[in-house]
Design a protein around this motif. Structure first.
Motif, PDB file in Angstrom:
ATOM      1  N   MET A 136     -27.992  31.568 -54.753  1.00  0.00           N
ATOM      2  CA  MET A 136     -26.688  32.044 -54.285  1.00  0.00           C
ATOM      3  C   MET A 136     -26.701  33.558 -54.070  1.00  0.00           C
ATOM      4  O   MET A 136     -26.262  34.056 -53.033  1.00  0.00           O
ATOM      5  CB  MET A 136     -25.623  31.657 -55.313  1.00  0.00           C
ATOM      6  CG  MET A 136     -24.271  32.301 -55.068  1.00  0.00           C
ATOM      7  SD  MET A 136     -23.514  31.696 -53.576  1.00  0.00           S
ATOM      8  CE  MET A 136     -23.077  30.061 -54.132  1.00  0.00           C
ATOM      9  N   GLU A 137     -27.231  34.298 -55.069  1.00  0.00           N
ATOM     10  CA  GLU A 137     -27.205  35.755 -54.953  1.00  0.00           C
ATOM     11  C   GLU A 137     -28.057  36.235 -53.783  1.00  0.00           C
ATOM     12  O   GLU A 137     -27.679  37.168 -53.063  1.00  0.00           O
ATOM     13  CB  GLU A 137     -27.679  36.372 -56.276  1.00  0.00           C
ATOM     14  CG  GLU A 137     -26.642  36.227 -57.373  1.00  0.00           C
ATOM     15  CD  GLU A 137     -27.261  36.154 -58.751  1.00  0.00           C
ATOM     16  OE1 GLU A 137     -28.482  35.954 -58.854  1.00  0.00           O
ATOM     17  OE2 GLU A 137     -26.505  36.274 -59.733  1.00  0.00           O
ATOM     18  N   MET A 138     -29.218  35.583 -53.562  1.00  0.00           N
ATOM     19  CA  MET A 138     -30.062  35.969 -52.433  1.00  0.00           C
ATOM     20  C   MET A 138     -29.400  35.631 -51.099  1.00  0.00           C
ATOM     21  O   MET A 138     -29.512  36.384 -50.127  1.00  0.00           O
ATOM     22  CB  MET A 138     -31.426  35.288 -52.552  1.00  0.00           C
ATOM     23  CG  MET A 138     -32.305  35.854 -53.649  1.00  0.00           C
ATOM     24  SD  MET A 138     -33.943  35.095 -53.686  1.00  0.00           S
ATOM     25  CE  MET A 138     -34.593  35.595 -52.094  1.00  0.00           C
ATOM     26  N   VAL A 139     -28.704  34.504 -51.055  1.00  0.00           N
ATOM     27  CA  VAL A 139     -28.013  34.107 -49.834  1.00  0.00           C
ATOM     28  C   VAL A 139     -26.924  35.122 -49.486  1.00  0.00           C
ATOM     29  O   VAL A 139     -26.814  35.589 -48.340  1.00  0.00           O
ATOM     30  CB  VAL A 139     -27.406  32.692 -49.987  1.00  0.00           C
ATOM     31  CG1 VAL A 139     -26.380  32.414 -48.895  1.00  0.00           C
ATOM     32  CG2 VAL A 139     -28.500  31.640 -49.947  1.00  0.00           C
ATOM     33  N   VAL A 140     -26.115  35.486 -50.478  1.00  0.00           N
ATOM     34  CA  VAL A 140     -25.034  36.444 -50.237  1.00  0.00           C
ATOM     35  C   VAL A 140     -25.592  37.806 -49.846  1.00  0.00           C
ATOM     36  O   VAL A 140     -25.112  38.443 -48.891  1.00  0.00           O
ATOM     37  CB  VAL A 140     -24.124  36.554 -51.483  1.00  0.00           C
ATOM     38  CG1 VAL A 140     -23.099  37.678 -51.302  1.00  0.00           C
ATOM     39  CG2 VAL A 140     -23.409  35.235 -51.741  1.00  0.00           C
ATOM     40  N   ASP A 141     -26.622  38.264 -50.557  1.00  0.00           N
ATOM     41  CA  ASP A 141     -27.238  39.550 -50.239  1.00  0.00           C
ATOM     42  C   ASP A 141     -27.783  39.550 -48.808  1.00  0.00           C
ATOM     43  O   ASP A 141     -27.562  40.497 -48.038  1.00  0.00           O
ATOM     44  CB  ASP A 141     -28.366  39.837 -51.228  1.00  0.00           C
ATOM     45  CG  ASP A 141     -29.137  41.108 -50.901  1.00  0.00           C
ATOM     46  OD1 ASP A 141     -28.598  42.196 -51.147  1.00  0.00           O
ATOM     47  OD2 ASP A 141     -30.271  40.993 -50.391  1.00  0.00           O
ATOM     48  N   SER A 142     -28.466  38.475 -48.432  1.00  0.00           N
ATOM     49  CA  SER A 142     -29.049  38.410 -47.084  1.00  0.00           C
ATOM     50  C   SER A 142     -27.977  38.356 -46.015  1.00  0.00           C
ATOM     51  O   SER A 142     -28.119  38.975 -44.947  1.00  0.00           O
ATOM     52  CB  SER A 142     -29.964  37.178 -46.978  1.00  0.00           C
ATOM     53  OG  SER A 142     -31.056  37.289 -47.860  1.00  0.00           O
ATOM     54  N   LEU A 143     -26.897  37.623 -46.272  1.00  0.00           N
ATOM     55  CA  LEU A 143     -25.806  37.544 -45.291  1.00  0.00           C
ATOM     56  C   LEU A 143     -25.144  38.905 -45.116  1.00  0.00           C
ATOM     57  O   LEU A 143     -24.860  39.326 -43.984  1.00  0.00           O
ATOM     58  CB  LEU A 143     -24.780  36.501 -45.739  1.00  0.00           C
ATOM     59  CG  LEU A 143     -23.586  36.284 -44.797  1.00  0.00           C
ATOM     60  CD1 LEU A 143     -24.060  35.881 -43.404  1.00  0.00           C
ATOM     61  CD2 LEU A 143     -22.646  35.216 -45.366  1.00  0.00           C
ATOM     62  N   ILE A 144     -24.900  39.616 -46.218  1.00  0.00           N
ATOM     63  CA  ILE A 144     -24.301  40.949 -46.126  1.00  0.00           C
ATOM     64  C   ILE A 144     -25.194  41.886 -45.316  1.00  0.00           C
ATOM     65  O   ILE A 144     -24.724  42.612 -44.428  1.00  0.00           O
ATOM     66  CB  ILE A 144     -24.060  41.529 -47.534  1.00  0.00           C
ATOM     67  CG1 ILE A 144     -22.935  40.765 -48.227  1.00  0.00           C
ATOM     68  CG2 ILE A 144     -23.706  43.023 -47.454  1.00  0.00           C
ATOM     69  CD1 ILE A 144     -22.718  41.166 -49.680  1.00  0.00           C
ATOM     70  N   ARG A 145     -26.484  41.863 -45.603  1.00  0.00           N
ATOM     71  CA  ARG A 145     -27.401  42.762 -44.891  1.00  0.00           C
ATOM     72  C   ARG A 145     -27.472  42.413 -43.405  1.00  0.00           C
ATOM     73  O   ARG A 145     -27.560  43.300 -42.551  1.00  0.00           O
ATOM     74  CB  ARG A 145     -28.790  42.705 -45.536  1.00  0.00           C
ATOM     75  CG  ARG A 145     -28.837  43.286 -46.943  1.00  0.00           C
ATOM     76  CD  ARG A 145     -30.218  43.181 -47.561  1.00  0.00           C
ATOM     77  NE  ARG A 145     -30.227  43.582 -48.966  1.00  0.00           N
ATOM     78  CZ  ARG A 145     -30.342  44.834 -49.395  1.00  0.00           C
ATOM     79  NH1 ARG A 145     -30.463  45.814 -48.510  1.00  0.00           N
ATOM     80  NH2 ARG A 145     -30.349  45.107 -50.687  1.00  0.00           N
ATOM     81  N   SER A 146     -27.433  41.127 -43.085  1.00  0.00           N
ATOM     82  CA  SER A 146     -27.455  40.716 -41.684  1.00  0.00           C
ATOM     83  C   SER A 146     -26.206  41.193 -40.950  1.00  0.00           C
ATOM     84  O   SER A 146     -26.274  41.668 -39.811  1.00  0.00           O
ATOM     85  CB  SER A 146     -27.552  39.184 -41.586  1.00  0.00           C
ATOM     86  OG  SER A 146     -28.769  38.721 -42.109  1.00  0.00           O
ATOM     87  N   GLN A 147     -25.059  41.076 -41.603  1.00  0.00           N
ATOM     88  CA  GLN A 147     -23.808  41.509 -40.979  1.00  0.00           C
ATOM     89  C   GLN A 147     -23.749  43.030 -40.845  1.00  0.00           C
ATOM     90  O   GLN A 147     -23.219  43.550 -39.861  1.00  0.00           O
ATOM     91  CB  GLN A 147     -22.632  40.969 -41.786  1.00  0.00           C
ATOM     92  CG  GLN A 147     -22.517  39.446 -41.708  1.00  0.00           C
ATOM     93  CD  GLN A 147     -21.478  38.878 -42.647  1.00  0.00           C
ATOM     94  OE1 GLN A 147     -21.001  39.555 -43.553  1.00  0.00           O
ATOM     95  NE2 GLN A 147     -21.133  37.617 -42.446  1.00  0.00           N
ATOM     96  N   ALA A 148     -24.318  43.724 -41.834  1.00  0.00           N
ATOM     97  CA  ALA A 148     -24.372  45.186 -41.745  1.00  0.00           C
ATOM     98  C   ALA A 148     -25.271  45.625 -40.596  1.00  0.00           C
ATOM     99  O   ALA A 148     -24.956  46.578 -39.863  1.00  0.00           O
ATOM    100  CB  ALA A 148     -24.857  45.766 -43.068  1.00  0.00           C
ATOM    101  N   LEU A 149     -26.398  44.917 -40.403  1.00  0.00           N
ATOM    102  CA  LEU A 149     -27.296  45.236 -39.291  1.00  0.00           C
ATOM    103  C   LEU A 149     -26.607  45.028 -37.948  1.00  0.00           C
ATOM    104  O   LEU A 149     -26.941  45.689 -36.959  1.00  0.00           O
ATOM    105  CB  LEU A 149     -28.557  44.370 -39.376  1.00  0.00           C
ATOM    106  CG  LEU A 149     -29.588  44.758 -40.438  1.00  0.00           C
ATOM    107  CD1 LEU A 149     -30.680  43.697 -40.532  1.00  0.00           C
ATOM    108  CD2 LEU A 149     -30.193  46.126 -40.139  1.00  0.00           C
ATOM    109  N   ALA A 150     -25.636  44.114 -37.926  1.00  0.00           N
ATOM    110  CA  ALA A 150     -24.885  43.855 -36.691  1.00  0.00           C
ATOM    111  C   ALA A 150     -23.754  44.857 -36.498  1.00  0.00           C
ATOM    112  O   ALA A 150     -22.988  44.753 -35.526  1.00  0.00           O
ATOM    113  CB  ALA A 150     -24.323  42.430 -36.715  1.00  0.00           C
TER     114      ALA A 150
END
Length: 382
Positions: A1-15
């Motif tokens: 869960m924590e890795m999923v949330v972290d990765s989603l946040i980073r992906s959205q920040a990159l966008a």
């Protein structure tokens, strides 16, 4: 869960989006020590719950009050709660009256129930009632697999969207792995087949089956070493010893993601294990999605797993992987043997599995969420 949330946040920040993580006190304190690349807000601490998993979630009102405070202070455009319950249930109680858009994602234990394994919040009447009552109201929900979305439909949830978890496909495939060096560090000879399982040692992950699968494999003339990596896997040591299999297994502790690493990829040491293994084997009992199986496929490793739930959303038996009846140790052993003695078939499944995994890159999953956010904001503000 924590890795999923972290990765989603980073992906959205990159966008180009401004994303803030609001999380439990303990997680926020740990994150602040490593200075993540995004703002982190802590929810108030709460006393630990009951000794039985899923028994108690505490009071919703301290969390709800904190959510309301941070919304009024920061004026977020939208909230995304990971876990429909209890996280979404706590946040929804104040965001709905405030007219603030909220998306809630069901990840598994919040809606799935496995009474035999004492798994899931909804095994308790109180939690089940809360989930059902909340979903009677207008809600925007996502499930990480068709299996989860089917459960949401059964609960009469409204506005359901199926959006899978993602993987760092580019990060996994770009990793350069010294297979020879890693196998040497594990005391595995070049003529030995290397099998890998990555999971926590809990009943629902099915690691107890590996003892009997490996015992069946030991009756063949195949040289096999099985790596099991994950939290508390050392608890399996005595079982393997009792069956005379200690030399054929390597029990490794969980490999944590380095939070100083801004990449979306899983830990490099785990990628190395994926890439140096001949097979990834996953005899799990319950998976809302099955991220490790998809990561193994992305690494180009042929994968065998239980024919269950979320795994069916990306695994096609005989096409990009092999699926085996849950808990059928003989069938798992037969499937493993069939691929070890047929390298061409093993490579074909590995190649097709990697092509499948590419469709789940985080950039694509993030885009799906962003599209959904726009729809939710538009509908909420009408």
């Amino acid at each position: 869960m924590e890795m999923v949330v972290d990765s989603l946040i980073r992906s959205q920040a990159l966008a180009g989006h401004d994303v803030t993580l609001v999380t439990r006190w303990k997680q926020a304190s740990a994150l602040r020590k490593v200075s993540p690349d995004y703002p982190v807000i802590a929810l108030p601490p709460r006393p630990s719950g009951g000794s039985q998993a899923f028994l108690d979630v505490g009071s919703r009102w301290p969390v709800a009050a904190a959510v309301a405070f941070h919304q009024l202070r920061h004026r977020f455009d939208i909230w995304h709660a990971h876990w429909l319950y209890p996280t979404g249930w706590m946040a929804e109680s104040v965001l709905r009256p405030l007219g603030v858009p909220l998306v809630m994602t069901a990840h598994g234990a919040d809606v799935n129930v496995d009474e035999e394994a004492s798994y899931g919040f909804r095994q308790f009447h109180k939690h089940d009632t809360r989930v059902r009552d909340m979903l009677k109201r207008p809600c925007w929900t996502t499930g990480v697999s068709p299996d989860i979305c089917d459960v949401l439909h059964d609960l009469d949830a409204k506005n359901i969207r199926c959006i899978p978890n993602g993987i760092s496909f580019e990060g996994i495939t770009a990793r350069k792995t010294d297979v020879f060096a890693i196998r040497k560090s594990l005391s595995v000879s070049e003529d030995t087949f290397l099998l890998l399982t990555a999971a926590r040692n809990v009943r629902t992950k099915g690691l107890h089956h590996i003892v009997w699968i490996l015992k069946a494999l030991s009756r063949t003339n195949l040289k096999i070493v099985w790596i099991i990596v994950g939290q508390n896997v050392e608890g399996l040591k005595q079982q393997f010893h009792n069956e005379g299999l200690s030399e054929q297994v390597r029990l490794l502790p969980a490999i944590s993601k380095d939070l100083h690493d801004p990449s979306l990829a899983p830990p490099s040491a785990l990628i190395d294990l994926y890439r140096c293994s001949d097979l990834f084997v996953f005899p799990t009992h319950n998976e809302a999605f099955g991220l490790v199986a998809l990561e193994a496929m992305a690494a180009g490793t042929a994968t065998i797993a239980s024919d269950i739930g979320g795994l069916r959303s990306f695994m096609r038996s005989g096409e990009n992987s092999l699926l085996v009846p849950q808990g059928d140790e003989s069938a798992f052993a037969d499937a493993i043997i069939s691929l070890l003695i047929d390298p061409k078939r093993r490579q074909r499944l590995a190649d097709q599995g990697q092509k499948t995994a590419q469709r789940y890159a985080w950039s694509k999953v993030s885009d799906s969420y962003l599209t959904f956010y726009h729809e939710v904001i538009s509908e909420t503000l009408k």
